[in-house]
Write a protein that holds these residues in place. Structure first.
Motif, mmCIF file in Angstrom:
data_model
loop_
_atom_site.group_PDB
_atom_site.id
_atom_site.type_symbol
_atom_site.label_atom_id
_atom_site.label_comp_id
_atom_site.label_asym_id
_atom_site.label_seq_id
_atom_site.Cartn_x
_atom_site.Cartn_y
_atom_site.Cartn_z
ATOM 1 N N LYS A 8 0.816 -1.210 0.000
ATOM 2 C CA LYS A 8 0.000 0.000 0.000
ATOM 3 C C LYS A 8 0.854 1.267 0.000
ATOM 4 C CE LYS A 8 -4.292 -1.555 0.053
ATOM 5 N NZ LYS A 8 -5.257 -1.237 -1.031
ATOM 6 N N GLN A 9 2.050 1.197 0.588
ATOM 7 C CA GLN A 9 2.959 2.343 0.560
ATOM 8 C C GLN A 9 3.443 2.604 -0.865
ATOM 9 O OE1 GLN A 9 6.022 1.296 3.366
ATOM 10 N NE2 GLN A 9 4.618 1.386 5.113
ATOM 11 N N ILE A 10 3.605 1.534 -1.631
ATOM 12 C CA ILE A 10 4.034 1.672 -3.027
ATOM 13 C C ILE A 10 2.935 2.330 -3.852
ATOM 14 C CG2 ILE A 10 4.641 0.364 -5.117
ATOM 15 C CD1 ILE A 10 5.986 -1.685 -3.199
ATOM 16 N N ASP A 11 1.712 1.848 -3.666
ATOM 17 C CA ASP A 11 0.578 2.410 -4.408
ATOM 18 C C ASP A 11 -0.717 2.019 -3.697
ATOM 19 O OD1 ASP A 11 -1.379 3.259 -6.157
ATOM 20 O OD2 ASP A 11 -0.456 2.383 -7.938
ATOM 21 N N LYS A 12 -1.436 2.999 -3.164
ATOM 22 C CA LYS A 12 -2.667 2.730 -2.428
ATOM 23 C C LYS A 12 -3.756 2.120 -3.308
ATOM 24 C CE LYS A 12 -2.131 6.297 1.122
ATOM 25 N NZ LYS A 12 -2.724 7.518 1.723
ATOM 26 N N LYS A 13 -3.626 2.279 -4.626
ATOM 27 C CA LYS A 13 -4.647 1.755 -5.533
ATOM 28 C C LYS A 13 -4.532 0.248 -5.752
ATOM 29 C CE LYS A 13 -5.021 6.083 -8.136
ATOM 30 N NZ LYS A 13 -4.829 6.712 -9.480
ATOM 31 N N ILE A 14 -3.401 -0.352 -5.367
ATOM 32 C CA ILE A 14 -3.239 -1.795 -5.524
ATOM 33 C C ILE A 14 -4.252 -2.509 -4.630
ATOM 34 C CG2 ILE A 14 -1.703 -3.769 -5.232
ATOM 35 C CD1 ILE A 14 0.656 -1.870 -5.708
ATOM 36 N N LEU A 15 -4.985 -3.440 -5.217
ATOM 37 C CA LEU A 15 -5.963 -4.219 -4.460
ATOM 38 C C LEU A 15 -5.236 -5.380 -3.775
ATOM 39 C CD1 LEU A 15 -9.122 -4.081 -4.205
ATOM 40 C CD2 LEU A 15 -9.181 -5.982 -5.815
ATOM 41 N N VAL A 16 -5.357 -5.470 -2.466
ATOM 42 C CA VAL A 16 -4.658 -6.514 -1.710
ATOM 43 C C VAL A 16 -5.664 -7.549 -1.219
ATOM 44 C CG1 VAL A 16 -3.193 -7.036 0.263
ATOM 45 C CG2 VAL A 16 -2.834 -4.920 -1.030
ATOM 46 N N VAL A 17 -5.454 -8.786 -1.629
ATOM 47 C CA VAL A 17 -6.329 -9.908 -1.277
ATOM 48 C C VAL A 17 -5.560 -10.851 -0.375
ATOM 49 C CG1 VAL A 17 -7.719 -11.812 -2.175
ATOM 50 C CG2 VAL A 17 -7.462 -9.701 -3.521
ATOM 51 N N ILE A 18 -6.152 -11.250 0.744
ATOM 52 C CA ILE A 18 -5.510 -12.207 1.642
ATOM 53 C C ILE A 18 -6.285 -13.511 1.655
ATOM 54 C CG2 ILE A 18 -6.708 -11.242 3.675
ATOM 55 C CD1 ILE A 18 -3.601 -12.191 4.822
ATOM 56 N N GLY A 19 -5.558 -14.617 1.637
ATOM 57 C CA GLY A 19 -6.166 -15.944 1.729
ATOM 58 C C GLY A 19 -5.294 -16.844 2.580
ATOM 59 N N GLY A 20 -5.599 -18.130 2.569
ATOM 60 C CA GLY A 20 -4.831 -19.072 3.379
ATOM 61 C C GLY A 20 -5.579 -19.497 4.630
ATOM 62 N N ALA A 21 -4.891 -20.277 5.453
ATOM 63 C CA ALA A 21 -5.547 -20.927 6.598
ATOM 64 C C ALA A 21 -6.113 -19.934 7.608
ATOM 65 C CB ALA A 21 -4.559 -21.864 7.290
ATOM 66 N N HIS A 22 -5.409 -18.819 7.843
ATOM 67 C CA HIS A 22 -5.886 -17.870 8.847
ATOM 68 C C HIS A 22 -7.195 -17.219 8.411
ATOM 69 C CE1 HIS A 22 -5.128 -15.622 12.539
ATOM 70 N NE2 HIS A 22 -5.555 -14.536 11.926
ATOM 71 N N SER A 23 -7.279 -16.857 7.139
ATOM 72 C CA SER A 23 -8.523 -16.269 6.618
ATOM 73 C C SER A 23 -9.648 -17.294 6.591
ATOM 74 C CB SER A 23 -8.293 -15.725 5.202
ATOM 75 O OG SER A 23 -7.369 -14.669 5.216
ATOM 76 N N ASN A 24 -9.305 -18.555 6.392
ATOM 77 C CA ASN A 24 -10.326 -19.596 6.412
ATOM 78 C C ASN A 24 -10.980 -19.703 7.776
ATOM 79 O OD1 ASN A 24 -10.767 -21.562 4.002
ATOM 80 N ND2 ASN A 24 -8.623 -20.968 3.873
ATOM 81 N N ALA A 25 -10.150 -19.646 8.812
ATOM 82 C CA ALA A 25 -10.686 -19.782 10.174
ATOM 83 C C ALA A 25 -11.425 -18.522 10.608
ATOM 84 C CB ALA A 25 -9.545 -20.088 11.139
ATOM 85 N N LEU A 26 -10.903 -17.353 10.193
ATOM 86 C CA LEU A 26 -11.447 -16.069 10.643
ATOM 87 C C LEU A 26 -11.575 -15.129 9.443
ATOM 88 C CD1 LEU A 26 -9.033 -15.731 13.693
ATOM 89 C CD2 LEU A 26 -11.449 -16.355 13.826
ATOM 90 N N PRO A 27 -12.583 -15.318 8.598
ATOM 91 C CA PRO A 27 -12.668 -14.551 7.340
ATOM 92 C C PRO A 27 -12.690 -13.037 7.518
ATOM 93 C CG PRO A 27 -14.249 -16.369 7.338
ATOM 94 C CD PRO A 27 -13.689 -16.286 8.725
ATOM 95 N N THR A 28 -13.313 -12.555 8.592
ATOM 96 C CA THR A 28 -13.436 -11.101 8.760
ATOM 97 C C THR A 28 -12.235 -10.482 9.461
ATOM 98 O OG1 THR A 28 -14.571 -11.273 10.903
ATOM 99 C CG2 THR A 28 -15.947 -11.330 8.913
ATOM 100 N N TYR A 29 -11.451 -11.292 10.140
ATOM 101 C CA TYR A 29 -10.374 -10.756 10.978
ATOM 102 C C TYR A 29 -9.367 -9.902 10.207
ATOM 103 C CZ TYR A 29 -6.796 -10.496 14.593
ATOM 104 O OH TYR A 29 -5.890 -10.033 15.525
ATOM 105 N N PRO A 30 -8.887 -10.337 9.030
ATOM 106 C CA PRO A 30 -7.914 -9.505 8.311
ATOM 107 C C PRO A 30 -8.450 -8.124 7.963
ATOM 108 C CG PRO A 30 -7.944 -11.729 7.408
ATOM 109 C CD PRO A 30 -9.114 -11.628 8.339
ATOM 110 N N LEU A 31 -9.759 -7.985 7.834
ATOM 111 C CA LEU A 31 -10.340 -6.707 7.410
ATOM 112 C C LEU A 31 -10.348 -5.668 8.533
ATOM 113 C CD1 LEU A 31 -13.218 -8.157 5.228
ATOM 114 C CD2 LEU A 31 -11.032 -7.226 4.455
ATOM 115 N N LYS A 32 -9.880 -6.066 9.722
ATOM 116 C CA LYS A 32 -9.631 -5.082 10.778
ATOM 117 C C LYS A 32 -8.466 -4.175 10.389
ATOM 118 C CE LYS A 32 -9.235 -6.698 14.922
ATOM 119 N NZ LYS A 32 -8.823 -7.570 16.046
#
Length: 357
Positions: free
Chosen positions: A84-108
């Protein structure tokens, strides 16, 4: 697209080793059919933040996908913030085991725009296609995102029934010479393959069902051995780690894989993971003849009370019988144990130590 595999804090993978990220490799494989995909494996390449920033700036991605389990989640945040420091317009998507267990948590964390949960291949394809086409992604199954009125969690995507229909992981995008693996086989290189998803058991401590569900789905022997042959011919594999929680749940499938290995006269050593109540002598003999050198069993505890508490659905007698049978056939048997289970006593910990010895 840039896909990033974080390094673990103060570690490079499990036990100091670095294993090929099968999940991210599979996502890369489905995306590269329609998109320009780049990969950075920070742990594999031993990159620092300056190198990550330089590489990302050079690639100029529109979308960055980051995979993360719980151990690497803090590192994923740091990576996303650099993006995001490089370019705020870049869309960042997170996946993997942590998001599977807690889908909303990364969006904090503001550095993440979309959280993917469930099996990611079909979700990634649809999500990327929508974004590239300038369409709304707000009804894509298997994602969470920030809506006008707060965080939205869309319905989970259906499981993939035909695993043979998935391409092999896009290993050509990764630094394959950097992966020393997490294998206990004595020879190198050893590369990982996943041949099934899901587990019919429900051990209290396991995250498998969170990601892949309880329905056991598996690839056909011909498809599996095609991938083995590719790893031997292209990447000079000497060993294979069938890296999934329960390789031995279906006896006929295991024997079919062994028969296919022998039919093609492939010579390599391999290891897998199993349960003590899913093996028998016929299966083990077929595995030994096909090159199996080591089986890992989840024994967990020397206390039957603790095993029952964990819903392990095995007995200590089955543990002893499995290890005796492996010794008889000539296959090494490894074990995983846990101590510190809630409510566990000192005597039960000692029973686990005694059983291990």
């Amino acid at each position: 697209t840039l896909l990033v595999h974080p390094d673990a804090p103060r570690l490079y993978g499990i036990g100091g080793a670095c294993a090929f990220p099968l999940g991210l490799g599979s996502i890369a494989a489905v995306l590269e059919k329609q998109h320009d995909v780049n990969v950075i494996d920070i742990g594999g390449e031993r990159l620092n933040d300056d190198s990550l920033r330089e590489r990302t700036s050079k690639i100029k991605p529109e979308i960055v996908g980051i995979t993360s389990h719980t151990l690497t989640f803090q590192r994923a945040i740091e990576i996303a913030e650099i993006v995001k420091q490089i370019d705020k317009k870049i869309l960042v998507v997170i996946g993997g085991a942590h998001s599977n267990a807690l889908p909303t948590y990364p969006l904090k964390y503001d550095c993440f725009d979309i959280s993917v949960y469930g099996e990611g291949e079909r979700t990634a394809v649809e999500l990327w296609d929508r974004i590239e086409g300038g369409e709304s992604y707000q009804d894509v199954k298997g994602i969470a995102f920030r809506g006008k009125d707060g965080i939205v969690v869309n319905p989970k995507r259906e499981l993939i029934e035909n695993l043979d229909g998935l391409p092999f992981p896009a290993r050509h995008l990764f630094p394959m010479d950097k992966y020393d693996g997490e294998s206990s086989l004595s020879l190198r290189p050893v590369y990982s393959i996943s041949t099934s998803r899901g587990c019919p058991f429900s051990c209290a401590f396991c995250s498998n069902n969170v990601v892949f569900g309880r329905k056991y789905r598996f690839r056909n022997p011909e498809n599996i051995v095609d991938e083995v042959k590719l790893l031997i011919s292209r990447y000079k594999a000497k060993g294979i780690y069938f890296r999934e929680d329960l390789f031995t749940v279906n006896k006929q499938r295991v024997i079919g894989i062994c028969d296919e290995i022998k039919k093609r006269d492939l010579r390599f050593k391999w290891e897998c993971e199993s349960r003590v109540n899913t093996i028998n002598e016929e299966m083990l003999r077929a595995m030994k003849q096909a090159g199996c050198e080591l089986i890992w069993f989840g024994v967990e505890s020397g206390s039957q009370r603790i095993l029952d508490y964990l819903n392990k659905r095995i007995t200590l007698q089955q543990v002893r019988e499995a290890y005796n049978l492996c010794q008889k056939i000539g296959i090494k048997a490894g074990a995983s144990f846990m101590i510190g289970i809630p409510g566990e006593t000192v005597d039960e910990i000692q029973a686990t130590i005694d059983l291990a010895e």
